[in-house]
Design a protein around this motif. Sequence first.
Motif, PDB file in Angstrom:
ATOM      1  N   ARG A  83      62.631   8.779  16.888  1.00  0.00           N
ATOM      2  CA  ARG A  83      61.606   7.790  16.552  1.00  0.00           C
ATOM      3  C   ARG A  83      60.338   8.076  17.332  1.00  0.00           C
ATOM      4  NH1 ARG A  83      62.588   4.998  12.576  1.00  0.00           N
ATOM      5  NH2 ARG A  83      61.019   3.451  13.048  1.00  0.00           N
ATOM      6  N   PHE A  84      59.209   7.854  16.674  1.00  0.00           N
ATOM      7  CA  PHE A  84      57.890   8.073  17.247  1.00  0.00           C
ATOM      8  C   PHE A  84      57.090   6.787  17.125  1.00  0.00           C
ATOM      9  CE2 PHE A  84      59.571  12.009  15.742  1.00  0.00           C
ATOM     10  CZ  PHE A  84      59.202  12.940  16.683  1.00  0.00           C
ATOM     11  N   CYS A  85      56.166   6.572  18.068  1.00  0.00           N
ATOM     12  CA  CYS A  85      55.299   5.402  17.975  1.00  0.00           C
ATOM     13  C   CYS A  85      53.894   5.776  18.426  1.00  0.00           C
ATOM     14  CB  CYS A  85      55.837   4.230  18.791  1.00  0.00           C
ATOM     15  SG  CYS A  85      55.800   4.493  20.568  1.00  0.00           S
ATOM     16  N   ALA A  86      52.954   4.952  18.016  1.00  0.00           N
ATOM     17  CA  ALA A  86      51.562   5.165  18.391  1.00  0.00           C
ATOM     18  C   ALA A  86      50.913   3.813  18.643  1.00  0.00           C
ATOM     19  CB  ALA A  86      50.822   5.902  17.281  1.00  0.00           C
ATOM     20  N   ALA A  87      50.059   3.770  19.650  1.00  0.00           N
ATOM     21  CA  ALA A  87      49.297   2.561  19.968  1.00  0.00           C
ATOM     22  C   ALA A  87      47.828   2.949  20.087  1.00  0.00           C
ATOM     23  CB  ALA A  87      49.787   1.956  21.279  1.00  0.00           C
ATOM     24  N   PRO A  88      46.931   2.057  19.666  1.00  0.00           N
ATOM     25  CA  PRO A  88      45.499   2.358  19.775  1.00  0.00           C
ATOM     26  C   PRO A  88      45.114   2.672  21.210  1.00  0.00           C
ATOM     27  CG  PRO A  88      45.862   0.351  18.505  1.00  0.00           C
ATOM     28  CD  PRO A  88      47.173   0.730  19.105  1.00  0.00           C
ATOM     29  N   ALA A  89      44.276   3.704  21.388  1.00  0.00           N
ATOM     30  CA  ALA A  89      43.872   4.115  22.736  1.00  0.00           C
ATOM     31  C   ALA A  89      42.369   4.079  22.933  1.00  0.00           C
ATOM     32  CB  ALA A  89      44.397   5.521  23.024  1.00  0.00           C
ATOM     33  N   THR A  90      41.624   3.658  21.917  1.00  0.00           N
ATOM     34  CA  THR A  90      40.168   3.601  22.037  1.00  0.00           C
ATOM     35  C   THR A  90      39.654   2.250  21.569  1.00  0.00           C
ATOM     36  OG1 THR A  90      39.842   4.536  19.823  1.00  0.00           O
ATOM     37  CG2 THR A  90      39.898   6.093  21.675  1.00  0.00           C
ATOM     38  N   ALA A  96      43.827  -2.835  15.862  1.00  0.00           N
ATOM     39  CA  ALA A  96      44.727  -2.047  15.017  1.00  0.00           C
ATOM     40  C   ALA A  96      46.147  -2.214  15.545  1.00  0.00           C
ATOM     41  CB  ALA A  96      44.323  -0.572  15.036  1.00  0.00           C
ATOM     42  N   PRO A  97      47.110  -2.237  14.659  1.00  0.00           N
ATOM     43  CA  PRO A  97      48.497  -2.439  15.109  1.00  0.00           C
ATOM     44  C   PRO A  97      49.098  -1.162  15.694  1.00  0.00           C
ATOM     45  CG  PRO A  97      48.456  -2.049  12.756  1.00  0.00           C
ATOM     46  CD  PRO A  97      46.998  -2.103  13.213  1.00  0.00           C
ATOM     47  N   ALA A  98      50.060  -1.341  16.560  1.00  0.00           N
ATOM     48  CA  ALA A  98      50.893  -0.217  16.972  1.00  0.00           C
ATOM     49  C   ALA A  98      51.805   0.088  15.785  1.00  0.00           C
ATOM     50  CB  ALA A  98      51.714  -0.589  18.194  1.00  0.00           C
ATOM     51  N   VAL A  99      52.145   1.356  15.614  1.00  0.00           N
ATOM     52  CA  VAL A  99      52.984   1.742  14.484  1.00  0.00           C
ATOM     53  C   VAL A  99      54.141   2.588  14.977  1.00  0.00           C
ATOM     54  CG1 VAL A  99      51.164   1.587  12.747  1.00  0.00           C
ATOM     55  CG2 VAL A  99      51.475   3.712  13.986  1.00  0.00           C
ATOM     56  N   GLU A 100      55.205   2.620  14.169  1.00  0.00           N
ATOM     57  CA  GLU A 100      56.421   3.332  14.529  1.00  0.00           C
ATOM     58  C   GLU A 100      56.998   3.975  13.281  1.00  0.00           C
ATOM     59  OE1 GLU A 100      60.878   1.958  15.856  1.00  0.00           O
ATOM     60  OE2 GLU A 100      59.198   0.767  16.569  1.00  0.00           O
ATOM     61  N   ALA A 101      57.573   5.166  13.442  1.00  0.00           N
ATOM     62  CA  ALA A 101      58.182   5.859  12.306  1.00  0.00           C
ATOM     63  C   ALA A 101      59.320   6.752  12.783  1.00  0.00           C
ATOM     64  CB  ALA A 101      57.140   6.691  11.570  1.00  0.00           C
TER      65      ALA A 101
END
Length: 118
Positions: A83-90, A96-101
């Motif tokens: 599983r991978f996730c991303a959170a806004p960094a700027t 913007a929402p954090a997302v996961e896939a």
Amino acid sequence: MDTDVMVMRSGHPTLSVAQGVLVWCGPERFRWPSETGLWSWHPVCDPEGAAVRLAVQLDKDPVLQLRRDFPRWTILRFADTDRFCAAPATVDLLGAPAVEAGTPDGLAALLRAVETPS
């Protein structure tokens, strides 16, 4: 690829070659974390060979590929999972929402959708 040189570890240089990837330059060997979590080693008398090995490894790393393609996000992989996730960094992504896939391609598709709303 940008690098920052720091002096650490008994005065030996340490290079930050990518987000989360440090290369330690010891008196006899370069050392960096491998894709398996163990260490990769290469003799300092062959810096070109070390650079080639490291570049090949970095090109195969899905997290580093995502970080390169989506620099405005903090990209992480959940430990011991696929599983991978991303959170806004700027600031421009505030709200913007954090997302996961479950795959790098799935996360990339979600990030593209968030970055280019319809």
